[in-house]
Write an enzyme that holds these catalytic residues in place. Structure first.
Site, PDB file in Angstrom:
ATOM      1  N   ARG A   9       0.810  -1.220   0.000  1.00 37.26           N
ATOM      2  CA  ARG A   9       0.000   0.000   0.000  1.00 37.26           C
ATOM      3  C   ARG A   9       0.844   1.271   0.000  1.00 37.26           C
ATOM      4  O   ARG A   9       0.333   2.367  -0.213  1.00 37.26           O
ATOM      5  CB  ARG A   9      -0.969  -0.016   1.198  1.00 37.26           C
ATOM      6  CG  ARG A   9      -2.073  -1.050   1.040  1.00 37.26           C
ATOM      7  CD  ARG A   9      -2.784  -1.346   2.355  1.00 37.26           C
ATOM      8  NE  ARG A   9      -2.039  -2.317   3.164  1.00 37.26           N
ATOM      9  CZ  ARG A   9      -2.467  -2.782   4.346  1.00 37.26           C
ATOM     10  NH1 ARG A   9      -3.608  -2.360   4.851  1.00 37.26           N
ATOM     11  NH2 ARG A   9      -1.755  -3.670   5.011  1.00 37.26           N
ATOM     12  N   ASN A 164      -6.781  -5.111  16.300  1.00 36.69           N
ATOM     13  CA  ASN A 164      -5.515  -5.686  16.767  1.00 36.69           C
ATOM     14  C   ASN A 164      -4.372  -4.786  16.311  1.00 36.69           C
ATOM     15  O   ASN A 164      -4.299  -4.427  15.141  1.00 36.69           O
ATOM     16  CB  ASN A 164      -5.386  -7.094  16.144  1.00 36.69           C
ATOM     17  CG  ASN A 164      -3.997  -7.680  16.295  1.00 36.69           C
ATOM     18  OD1 ASN A 164      -3.291  -7.390  17.244  1.00 36.69           O
ATOM     19  ND2 ASN A 164      -3.616  -8.524  15.332  1.00 36.69           N
TER      20      ASN A 164
HETATM   21  C1  UD1 Z   1      -1.492  -7.139  10.695  1.00 37.18           C
HETATM   22  C2  UD1 Z   1      -2.420  -8.072  11.475  1.00 37.18           C
HETATM   23  C3  UD1 Z   1      -3.720  -7.340  11.819  1.00 37.18           C
HETATM   24  C4  UD1 Z   1      -3.407  -6.069  12.576  1.00 37.18           C
HETATM   25  C5  UD1 Z   1      -2.401  -5.211  11.832  1.00 37.18           C
HETATM   26  C6  UD1 Z   1      -1.936  -4.082  12.714  1.00 37.18           C
HETATM   27  C7  UD1 Z   1      -1.937 -10.267  10.533  1.00 37.18           C
HETATM   28  C8  UD1 Z   1      -2.397 -11.346   9.668  1.00 37.18           C
HETATM   29  N1  UD1 Z   1      -2.719  -9.199  10.636  1.00 37.18           N
HETATM   30  O1  UD1 Z   1      -2.154  -6.815   9.493  1.00 37.18           O
HETATM   31  O2  UD1 Z   1      -4.544  -8.157  12.612  1.00 37.18           O
HETATM   32  O3  UD1 Z   1      -4.599  -5.326  12.762  1.00 37.18           O
HETATM   33  O4  UD1 Z   1      -1.225  -5.972  11.489  1.00 37.18           O
HETATM   34  O5  UD1 Z   1      -1.051  -3.241  12.047  1.00 37.18           O
HETATM   35  O6  UD1 Z   1      -0.903 -10.355  11.163  1.00 37.18           O
HETATM   36  N2  UD1 Z   1       5.355  -9.164   7.606  1.00 37.18           N
HETATM   37  C9  UD1 Z   1       6.394 -10.079   7.501  1.00 37.18           C
HETATM   38  N3  UD1 Z   1       6.200 -11.192   6.757  1.00 37.18           N
HETATM   39  C10 UD1 Z   1       5.038 -11.471   6.128  1.00 37.18           C
HETATM   40  C11 UD1 Z   1       3.991 -10.537   6.240  1.00 37.18           C
HETATM   41  C12 UD1 Z   1       4.176  -9.392   6.993  1.00 37.18           C
HETATM   42  O7  UD1 Z   1       7.460  -9.874   8.056  1.00 37.18           O
HETATM   43  O8  UD1 Z   1       4.963 -12.521   5.481  1.00 37.18           O
HETATM   44  C13 UD1 Z   1       5.586  -7.971   8.405  1.00 37.18           C
HETATM   45  C14 UD1 Z   1       5.437  -6.695   7.609  1.00 37.18           C
HETATM   46  O9  UD1 Z   1       6.671  -6.297   7.063  1.00 37.18           O
HETATM   47  C15 UD1 Z   1       4.946  -5.698   8.658  1.00 37.18           C
HETATM   48  C16 UD1 Z   1       4.179  -6.564   9.636  1.00 37.18           C
HETATM   49  O10 UD1 Z   1       4.601  -7.885   9.407  1.00 37.18           O
HETATM   50  O11 UD1 Z   1       6.006  -5.068   9.333  1.00 37.18           O
HETATM   51  C17 UD1 Z   1       2.673  -6.467   9.450  1.00 37.18           C
HETATM   52  O12 UD1 Z   1       2.365  -6.846   8.139  1.00 37.18           O
HETATM   53  P1  UD1 Z   1       1.177  -6.183   7.325  1.00 37.18           P
HETATM   54  O13 UD1 Z   1       1.067  -6.869   6.033  1.00 37.18           O
HETATM   55  O14 UD1 Z   1       1.299  -4.712   7.301  1.00 37.18           O
HETATM   56  O15 UD1 Z   1      -0.046  -6.613   8.268  1.00 37.18           O
HETATM   57  P2  UD1 Z   1      -1.484  -6.057   8.211  1.00 37.18           P
HETATM   58  O16 UD1 Z   1      -2.159  -6.541   7.005  1.00 37.18           O
HETATM   59  O17 UD1 Z   1      -1.452  -4.610   8.450  1.00 37.18           O
HETATM   60 CA    CA Z   2      -1.001  -7.911   4.918  1.00 38.01          CA
END
Ligand code: UD1
Ligand code: CA
Length: 453
Positions: A9, A164
């Site tokens: 995004r 969350n």
């Molecule tokens: C996640 C949570 C959601 C919460 C939100 C808060 C999950 C499935 N959902 O969603 O419940 O409300 O955060 O901000 O966890 N990342 C990795 N590896 C991956 C995917 C993500 O390291 O395979 C890291 C990203 O770099 C980031 C963090 O995890 O720093 C969160 O990932 P993001 O995709 O932004 O999660 P959300 O969809 O926002």
């Molecule tokens: Ca995501």
């Protein structure tokens, strides 16, 4: 700390966690906070452009785990298992995209977790626009039963404004025995870390929730609007701290000061000032409107006038710079010197009490004390191939519109007549002139018929 995702995004070639807030990559903030809490083992999970992420942060005391490919937040934590094998106790899980989280909040979570004897604790918050976040589902008794991701939620669940934050504290034993059981049968085909909550509830184990009352602190950054909002909040924190230490900021919303910058007491910062990198400003200085100062030191009682740009330079006490001056890297301006409007200085030392007040270029020069540099003086330092040095000794007077063709030296107390092109060294105490003598032709205007009388 999870930092492997792309951050779709953001619409960017730069990994999300490296976008900058108050001059530092987003990821550096949670890293610093976690260190300040006293957490001893820190693992950052990297994946998308992982090397770039690794290179951008201070690596001392930090381990990196690779997540390739990125199959979701649950999968991400699984990739750190090897590095956390020999740890005991609890594991704190944060996201690299939640930069505003404070030490106090983390301590609250840890305290709460201990007190409640939970296997898993997490921070939730309520936000007017919960779109995009995982929603916290509760039963009739208000106990948490699960988290449902935005993309998997039904219309009823989507209305829920408790979300969350992605900040968890989990017992190590519970974490690594359950992570493998997470499935990816969901709208995104990902292994969701928040699924651990429903698993704990089903196993009859204790989940505790800390409901945080200021969402702006704990919300993740997903797009550039949120990046700007977080930057504003961080700016406010930095500026408040500076003001409380005795610095006047005339318009704190228009003062862009990086975190590492230090400013002395009674200094006044005007609007639209950018103070960046490792800049240090002394006491009782005035930094006027529109100035940009990067990695530079400014001594006490100095005044930097409107729209001056200063980079990698050292400026002494009681100095006046600008308006509209440009100090490029490796400039040293000693105490009581003056650099005026439209003066550019590069890799040059300006001695104590020396003045260069107007329209001048000084590059690769060593200039002594109490020298007067007249308007329009230029050090011709470049011959098309190499740079050469100009030396001007103490007390010299450089008349206006002088070109000093380097390498060249002007001796102590020497004078240079205005409009000279100096190609040879000028001995101390002498006058150098290199302009042709003036001729006056009497009655020339009338003879030409240009003007009557
Ligand atoms: C996640 C949570 C959601 C919460 C939100 C808060 C999950 C499935 N959902 O969603 O419940 O409300 O955060 O901000 O966890 N990342 C990795 N590896 C991956 C995917 C993500 O390291 O395979 C890291 C990203 O770099 C980031 C963090 O995890 O720093 C969160 O990932 P993001 O995709 O932004 O999660 P959300 O969809 O926002
Ligand atoms: Ca995501």
């Amino acid at each position: 700390i999870l930092a492997a995702g792309i951050g779709k995004r953001m619409k960017s070639d730069i990994p999300k966690v490296l976008h900058r807030i108050a001059g530092a990559p987003m990821l550096s903030y949670p890293l610093e906070t976690v260190k300040s809490v006293g957490i001893r083992k820190i693992v950052v999970i990297i994946g998308h452009k992982g090397d770039m992420v690794k290179d951008a942060v201070e690596k001392t005391g930090i381990l990196f785990a690779n997540q390739e490919p990125q199959l979701g937040t649950g999968h991400a934590v699984m990739c750190a298992e090897g590095l956390l094998k020999d740890c005991r106790g609890e594991i704190l899980i944060l996201s690299g995209d939640v930069p505003l989280i404070t030490k106090e909040t983390i301590k609250d979570l840890l305290r709460n977790h201990k007190k409640s004897n939970a296997v898993l604790s997490f921070i939730s918050t309520t936000t007017p626009i919960p779109t995009g976040y995982g929603r916290v589902c509760r039963d009739k008794d208000n106990s948490v039963i699960k988290i449902v991701e935005d993309k998997d939620a039904d219309n009823e669940e989507r209305k829920n404004r408790e979300i969350n934050t992605g900040i968890y504290c989990v017992s190590k034993e519970f974490l690594f025995s359950n992570l493998k059981k997470i499935r990816n049968k969901n709208a995104q085909g990902e292994y969701y870390l928040p699924d651990l909550i429903e698993m704990a509830v089903r196993q009859g184990r204790k989940v505790s929730t800390l409901v945080h009352t200021s969402p702006e602190e704990v919300l993740g950054i997903n797009n550039r609007i949120e990046l700007a909002e977080a930057s504003e909040e961080m700016r406010e924190r930095i500026n408040n701290e500076i003001m409380l230490s005795g610095v006047t900021i005339i318009d704190p919303e228009a003062a862009y000061i990086h975190k590492a910058v230090k400013i002395g007491m009674d200094t006044v910062i005007y609007p639209c000032v950018f103070l960046e990198g490792s800049t240090q400003i002394g006491k009782n200085c005035i930094i006027e409107h529109g100035c940009k100062i990067v990695n530079s030191r400014i001594g006490d009682n100095s005044r930097i006038k409107n729209f001056s740009v200063i980079e990698d330079s050292v400026i002494g006490k009681d100095v006046s710079i600008g308006p509209f001056a440009r100090l490029r890297p490796e400039t040293i301006v000693e105490d009581n010197a003056r650099i005026g409007n439209f003066v550019e200085v590069k890799k040059t030392r300006i001695g104590r009490g020396t003045k260069a007040n107007h329209l001048t270029y000084l590059g690769d020069a060593i200039i002594g004390r109490d020298v007067n540099i007249g308007a329009g003086t230029i050090t011709c330092n470049y011959d098309g191939i190499k740079k050469h040095q100009t030396v001007i000794e103490d007390g010299a007077f450089i008349g206006s519109d002088t070109q000093l063709v380097a390498p060249v030296k002007v001796g102590k107390n020497a004078y240079i007549g205005s409009g000279s092109t100096i190609t040879k060294n000028v001995p101390a105490g002498s006058l150098a002139l290199s302009r042709s003598e003036q001729k006056n032709i009497d009655g020339w205007v009338k003879k030409k018929g240009l003007k009557k009388g």
